[in-house]
Design a protein around this motif. Sequence first.
Motif, PDB file in Angstrom:
ATOM      1  N   ALA A  43      68.507  32.026  53.923  1.00 40.95           N
ATOM      2  CA  ALA A  43      68.002  31.066  54.903  1.00 40.95           C
ATOM      3  C   ALA A  43      66.490  30.916  54.785  1.00 40.95           C
ATOM      4  CB  ALA A  43      68.382  31.514  56.313  1.00 40.95           C
ATOM      5  N   GLN A  44      65.813  32.053  54.585  1.00 39.60           N
ATOM      6  CA  GLN A  44      64.366  32.025  54.433  1.00 39.60           C
ATOM      7  C   GLN A  44      63.964  31.248  53.178  1.00 39.60           C
ATOM      8  OE1 GLN A  44      62.517  35.869  53.954  1.00 39.60           O
ATOM      9  NE2 GLN A  44      60.521  35.127  54.571  1.00 39.60           N
ATOM     10  N   ALA A  45      64.698  31.479  52.088  1.00 39.20           N
ATOM     11  CA  ALA A  45      64.409  30.768  50.836  1.00 39.20           C
ATOM     12  C   ALA A  45      64.629  29.272  50.996  1.00 39.20           C
ATOM     13  CB  ALA A  45      65.293  31.321  49.721  1.00 39.20           C
ATOM     14  N   ASN A  46      65.695  28.904  51.723  1.00 40.27           N
ATOM     15  CA  ASN A  46      65.970  27.488  51.956  1.00 40.27           C
ATOM     16  C   ASN A  46      64.872  26.845  52.787  1.00 40.27           C
ATOM     17  OD1 ASN A  46      68.363  27.507  50.510  1.00 40.27           O
ATOM     18  ND2 ASN A  46      69.631  27.964  52.293  1.00 40.27           N
ATOM     19  N   ASP A  47      64.385  27.578  53.784  1.00 40.02           N
ATOM     20  CA  ASP A  47      63.298  27.066  54.630  1.00 40.02           C
ATOM     21  C   ASP A  47      62.019  26.868  53.804  1.00 40.02           C
ATOM     22  OD1 ASP A  47      64.942  27.099  56.813  1.00 40.02           O
ATOM     23  OD2 ASP A  47      64.171  28.977  57.637  1.00 40.02           O
ATOM     24  N   GLN A  48      61.739  27.840  52.926  1.00 40.37           N
ATOM     25  CA  GLN A  48      60.540  27.746  52.091  1.00 40.37           C
ATOM     26  C   GLN A  48      60.643  26.579  51.120  1.00 40.37           C
ATOM     27  OE1 GLN A  48      60.427  31.694  50.415  1.00 40.37           O
ATOM     28  NE2 GLN A  48      59.152  32.508  52.062  1.00 40.37           N
ATOM     29  N   LEU A  49      61.847  26.373  50.554  1.00 36.35           N
ATOM     30  CA  LEU A  49      62.050  25.262  49.632  1.00 36.35           C
ATOM     31  C   LEU A  49      61.892  23.932  50.363  1.00 36.35           C
ATOM     32  CD1 LEU A  49      62.770  24.215  46.828  1.00 36.35           C
ATOM     33  CD2 LEU A  49      65.188  24.358  47.473  1.00 36.35           C
ATOM     34  N   ALA A  50      62.448  23.853  51.581  1.00 31.77           N
ATOM     35  CA  ALA A  50      62.334  22.621  52.363  1.00 31.77           C
ATOM     36  C   ALA A  50      60.877  22.306  52.674  1.00 31.77           C
ATOM     37  CB  ALA A  50      63.139  22.752  53.656  1.00 31.77           C
ATOM     38  N   GLU A  51      60.096  23.349  52.976  1.00 33.26           N
ATOM     39  CA  GLU A  51      58.678  23.156  53.246  1.00 33.26           C
ATOM     40  C   GLU A  51      57.948  22.710  51.983  1.00 33.26           C
ATOM     41  OE1 GLU A  51      55.226  25.548  55.645  1.00 33.26           O
ATOM     42  OE2 GLU A  51      56.331  26.688  54.152  1.00 33.26           O
ATOM     43  N   LYS A  52      58.315  23.290  50.856  1.00 29.26           N
ATOM     44  CA  LYS A  52      57.666  22.944  49.578  1.00 29.26           C
ATOM     45  C   LYS A  52      57.975  21.506  49.183  1.00 29.26           C
ATOM     46  CE  LYS A  52      57.568  25.834  46.026  1.00 29.26           C
ATOM     47  NZ  LYS A  52      56.221  25.831  45.433  1.00 29.26           N
ATOM     48  N   VAL A  53      59.242  21.097  49.355  1.00 26.04           N
ATOM     49  CA  VAL A  53      59.696  19.768  48.931  1.00 26.04           C
ATOM     50  C   VAL A  53      59.212  18.688  49.885  1.00 26.04           C
ATOM     51  CG1 VAL A  53      61.748  18.331  48.647  1.00 26.04           C
ATOM     52  CG2 VAL A  53      61.672  20.615  47.637  1.00 26.04           C
ATOM     53  N   GLY A  54      59.124  19.017  51.176  1.00 25.84           N
ATOM     54  CA  GLY A  54      58.657  18.036  52.148  1.00 25.84           C
ATOM     55  C   GLY A  54      59.744  17.034  52.525  1.00 25.84           C
ATOM     56  N   PRO A  55      59.346  15.908  53.124  1.00 24.77           N
ATOM     57  CA  PRO A  55      60.321  14.951  53.662  1.00 24.77           C
ATOM     58  C   PRO A  55      60.882  13.963  52.647  1.00 24.77           C
ATOM     59  CG  PRO A  55      58.110  14.200  54.157  1.00 24.77           C
ATOM     60  CD  PRO A  55      57.963  15.532  53.456  1.00 24.77           C
ATOM     61  N   GLY A  56      60.416  14.012  51.404  1.00 25.14           N
ATOM     62  CA  GLY A  56      60.836  13.029  50.412  1.00 25.14           C
ATOM     63  C   GLY A  56      62.264  13.194  49.943  1.00 25.14           C
ATOM     64  N   ARG A  57      62.773  12.158  49.277  1.00 22.76           N
ATOM     65  CA  ARG A  57      64.134  12.173  48.712  1.00 22.76           C
ATOM     66  C   ARG A  57      64.021  12.445  47.215  1.00 22.76           C
ATOM     67  NH1 ARG A  57      67.210   6.915  49.892  1.00 22.76           N
ATOM     68  NH2 ARG A  57      65.286   6.038  49.042  1.00 22.76           N
ATOM     69  N   ALA A  58      64.471  13.622  46.814  1.00 23.35           N
ATOM     70  CA  ALA A  58      64.326  14.043  45.424  1.00 23.35           C
ATOM     71  C   ALA A  58      65.130  13.161  44.472  1.00 23.35           C
ATOM     72  CB  ALA A  58      64.750  15.501  45.273  1.00 23.35           C
ATOM     73  N   ASP A  59      66.291  12.650  44.908  1.00 24.95           N
ATOM     74  CA  ASP A  59      67.106  11.809  44.035  1.00 24.95           C
ATOM     75  C   ASP A  59      66.373  10.511  43.695  1.00 24.95           C
ATOM     76  OD1 ASP A  59      67.297  10.986  46.669  1.00 24.95           O
ATOM     77  OD2 ASP A  59      69.415  10.435  46.563  1.00 24.95           O
ATOM     78  N   SER A  60      65.744   9.915  44.701  1.00 26.03           N
ATOM     79  CA  SER A  60      64.947   8.711  44.444  1.00 26.03           C
ATOM     80  C   SER A  60      63.722   9.050  43.601  1.00 26.03           C
ATOM     81  CB  SER A  60      64.502   8.070  45.770  1.00 26.03           C
ATOM     82  OG  SER A  60      65.609   7.623  46.513  1.00 26.03           O
ATOM     83  N   GLY A  61      63.142  10.225  43.890  1.00 27.22           N
ATOM     84  CA  GLY A  61      61.967  10.663  43.141  1.00 27.22           C
ATOM     85  C   GLY A  61      62.261  10.876  41.672  1.00 27.22           C
TER      86      GLY A  61
END
Length: 236
Positions: A43-61
């Motif tokens: 859960a902590q790793a997922n939270d850190q990844l979400a913070e790193k990635v931010g609000p953007g859509r990676a598929d569109s990116g």
Amino acid sequence: MPDNIKPLTSVFIALLKSKRGWGFLTINLAQLALYALISSYSAQANDQLAEKVGPGRADSGKELSDSERCQECHGSDGISHDVNVPNHAGQNAGYLIKQLKDFQSGDRIHDTMNRMAEDLSETDRVDIAAYFAGQPVMQGTGSTSKSYVRNLFENGNPDRQLKPCTECHGPNGKGMLHDGMEVPVIGGQKRAYLRRQLANWKSGERQNSPDGLMNKIAHLLTDQEIEDLADYISGL
């Protein structure tokens, strides 16, 4: 007591009364504790990844970074094949977004990147940053044997008012959130790129760090320290 709980309670009591039951419970409690620990880390790793990635859509990116030719230089996985072009793999999205905005505004000057960034919308910047940020973080393949460099990186030099790199960039230079600012991943970055940026900070050619912090730090470094730090950091 509810009827559906009574059978479970009877089994639990029976286990407690037997030696074998105690062993069974001990093993399973240990397993439950391990599962809980793994779940917590996950859960902590997922939270850190979400913070790193931010609000953007990676598929569109991913599509944008291909059509806008970002991947041509920075690699489809964010690992550049050119020693002079930076890796973006696992880079903090907030940092990438800021650099794209600075290239658009002219706060950061680079002939190619100023042209590449000029037509990107805010959504484009956020999505492209999310794609690269979600890639496995860049890793080095070894570092210099000069012992003083690691000390300079981790502890700085208080006598020269030189702060340690880890204070902002985190352990092994893998980036962090510092005073509300997303500080970039530098560990595993291209050596030639690191050397050039430190030299540009020192000369004043690059001036887009908050409060001119990197200019102040680089100005305190000797040319040899810049060479050795670039070598060391690229290997992390």
